[in-house]
Design an enzyme around this catalytic site. Structure first.
Site, PDB file in Angstrom:
ATOM      1  N   SER A   1      40.763  41.828  33.075  1.00  0.00           N
ATOM      2  CA  SER A   1      41.619  42.620  32.185  1.00  0.00           C
ATOM      3  C   SER A   1      41.517  42.208  30.722  1.00  0.00           C
ATOM      4  O   SER A   1      41.939  42.951  29.846  1.00  0.00           O
ATOM      5  CB  SER A   1      43.077  42.526  32.642  1.00  0.00           C
ATOM      6  OG  SER A   1      43.578  41.218  32.461  1.00  0.00           O
TER       7      SER A   1
ATOM      8  N   LYS B   1      47.439  37.929  28.176  1.00  0.00           N
ATOM      9  CA  LYS B   1      47.144  39.165  27.453  1.00  0.00           C
ATOM     10  C   LYS B   1      47.151  38.878  25.955  1.00  0.00           C
ATOM     11  O   LYS B   1      47.517  37.806  25.501  1.00  0.00           O
ATOM     12  CB  LYS B   1      48.202  40.247  27.754  1.00  0.00           C
ATOM     13  CG  LYS B   1      48.375  40.601  29.216  1.00  0.00           C
ATOM     14  CD  LYS B   1      47.193  41.332  29.808  1.00  0.00           C
ATOM     15  CE  LYS B   1      47.433  41.651  31.286  1.00  0.00           C
ATOM     16  NZ  LYS B   1      46.211  42.192  31.929  1.00  0.00           N
TER      17      LYS B   1
END
Length: 269
Positions: free
Chosen positions: A76, A130
């Site tokens: 991701s 993230k």
């Protein structure tokens, strides 16, 4: 009132191990004081408890207060992070958080552009990583996979088509916003058209969608907007909402090593 989330992860396991071995160590020291001489043999709880106290306590202290080294499990954050990367996570950047609670000894705050490790808000026993793209009060505009912050012009320049196996068929883009830049991976057949989860109350109250693949959000106080650099293959704030500040765990600063690609060792983020 914000609900309290109690996390149970490797940190909490290490804390319990430190507590157990510490109690064993203290009990053994007290017992030795009462004995006239060294015992002929040691109980099992000394070998598996008291004698491991220093090692376990050191591991726990380093992991909580200084740094740790989680492994990246998914793509991701590609191309910045690759599957199999071990990350150096700096807890001194923001301050350590105490086990079983979200209480922090804070001496720093996350900044826009940081690669942040945090407890996943929907399951705080898991850690996610993230990119922080929106601070409290920021207006984050999203268009076709790239972002703009507080009305700045969209600035994204194609770099090249992906050549690594996991990048084939993708476009690599350099995004610059908020004074920092990073390389993104965008699927030309998707281009950011993953929908916002409007079932999330925070997103529903603070975001509006202009069209498919174009939306704008104002980040609420005490929260952050987090996106993956692999913009079309990331479960991030678009899915589970804004990240509460008290779930922040540390700042990822380098790739320590990737045993499948040793050239990635000590790569700065």
């Amino acid at each position: 009132m914000q609900s309290l989330h109690i996390g149970f992860s490797i940190n909490e396991i290490l804390f319990l191990a430190t507590l157990f071995t510490g109690l064993c160590w203290a009990a053994w020291r007290l017992k030795l004081r009462r004995l006239a001489g060294p015992p002929a043999s040691k109980p099992w709880w000394v070998s598996f408890g008291a004698e491991l106290f220093a090692v376990v306590a050191l591991m726990f202290t380093c992991r909580i207060a200084v740094a740790d080294w989680p492994k990246v499990p998914s793509g991701s954050m590609e191309p910045t992070l690759r599957v199999g990367d071990y990350l150096l996570v700096n807890h001194l950047a923001y301050g350590p958080r105490l086990p079983f609670t979200n209480t922090a000894i804070e001496w720093g705050r996350p900044q826009r552009g940081d690669v942040v490790v945090f407890r996943y808000p929907l399951d705080v026993s898991q850690f996610y990583v993230k990119r922080l793209v929106g601070l409290p009060g920021d207006t984050v505009a999203f268009r076709d996979g790239v972002v703009s912050v507080n009305g700045a012009p969209f600035d994204a320049a194609p770099i090249a088509d992906g050549t690594a196996d996991e990048d084939r068929g993708q476009v690599l883009v350099r995004e610059t916003t908020g004074g920092s830049s990073r390389d993104l991976k965008i699927n030309p057949f998707v281009q950011g058209r993953l929908p916002l989860n409007t079932q999330d109350p925070g997103l529903a109250a603070n975001c509006r969608s202009e069209r498919v693949g174009a939306w704008k959000c104002t980040v609420p106080p005490g929260q952050y907007m987090m996106l993956g650099d692999n913009r079309d293959n990331s479960a991030d704030s678009r899915v589970w909402g804004f990240l509460p500040h008290d779930q922040v765990y540390g700042k990822a600063v380098r790739v320590l090593i990737n045993f499948g690609d040793l050239k990635r060792a000590w790569t700065p983020l």
